[in-house]
Design an enzyme around this catalytic site. Sequence first.
Site: not given
Ligand code: NAD
Length: 313
Positions: A34, A147, A161
């Site tokens: 999004n 979160y 699932y």
């Molecule tokens: P980020 O914010 O860069 O990426 C998240 C992406 O999801 C963004 O592009 C955002 O626009 C999109 N998004 C959010 N809500 C949405 C929705 N409702 N519909 C469609 N798109 C949506 O963050 P990231 O660090 O790249 O994290 C990616 C995933 O990895 C996440 O699920 C996060 O919880 C998980 N994660 C990341 C870390 C980290 O250290 N980077 C650690 C633990 C978990």
Amino acid sequence: MQKITLVTGGAGFIGSHLCEALISKGYRVICIDNLRTGKLSNLQLILKNNNFKFIKHDVIKPLELKEKIDYIFHLASYASPPYYQKYSIETLLTNANGTYNILEIARKYKARFLLASTSEVYGDPKIHPQKEDYWGNVNPVGKRSCYDEAKRFAEALTMEYNRKYGLDVRIIRIFNTYGPRLQKDDGRVISNFIYQALNNLPITVYGKGSQTRSFCYISDMVEGLIKAMFMKEAKNQIINLGNPDEFTIKQAAIIIKNMIGSKSKIIYRPLPEDDPVRRKPDITKAKKILNWVPKVKLKEGLEKTIEWFKNGK
Ligand code: NAD
Ligand code: UDP
């Protein structure tokens, strides 16, 4: 026929690196995002590739896809504490309704489903380092619960699932990951400290800086996620991915300040509510099942990340 991989949250930090890696390995990729914290410019290297398709969509709403999907990496979710607290209800709904909508796509096409979960499911952990069989210590009503509990719900839904429909799943608990494309205003620690140090602004350590984190470089994380999806040994497994080298936040501030040669002062700000005191993954399972170990040391990864920030991206 060429297999199709769906990546939700594919325009974000981890997602965009993952999409690039999948394209370079010859997969067809559909990315849904999004664009709330992700950016199309993160995808500039692959946006015009014939094997890549971008769909702007919010996963909270259901979605019909024309193509048959074979693999799904479900990454869509705010990930930075300031953002997920600002957009708390969207974060809850993205991980609940959004995960449901994407699991339904997986069920329809019998696609393999990988959930990007998080070390936050362990909350402020009482055991150290954290192993996959630890159930965690999470405040269910605190500021981080939008979160933590949302991801715990997403994990529970994914497992249902698997139990009810026999869906082939993998739950990957990602620990703090950093690298190029972290946004300067993302609010997470590595991007904050690099931005502050490069601009000679005060480096904001929350609390005394004695809390610890273990930082994984993006290329290691992407390699681990790809192995977790495509290796049959990972079927229906819950696996930690992260770098077990543990640092205090104060150490991280000093390392970054010194590497940049910054004139910034280190200043101390109040510790946010429920901020975990210690965090370090036990990666025995990832080593055994995926034959995966992170290769990039903190200083090497920081050098690349600092370079990217210097180029003003
Ligand atoms: P980020 O914010 O860069 O990426 C998240 C992406 O999801 C963004 O592009 C955002 O626009 C999109 N998004 C959010 N809500 C949405 C929705 N409702 N519909 C469609 N798109 C949506 O963050 P990231 O660090 O790249 O994290 C990616 C995933 O990895 C996440 O699920 C996060 O919880 C998980 N994660 C990341 C870390 C980290 O250290 N980077 C650690 C633990 C978990
Ligand atoms: N932190 C900090 N200064 C900042 C940003 C974060 O001291 O400018 C601390 C934060 O309190 C936490 C750690 O760094 O203890 C990691 O924070 P981040 O938001 O990157 O991720 P978390 O692991 O808390 O989800």
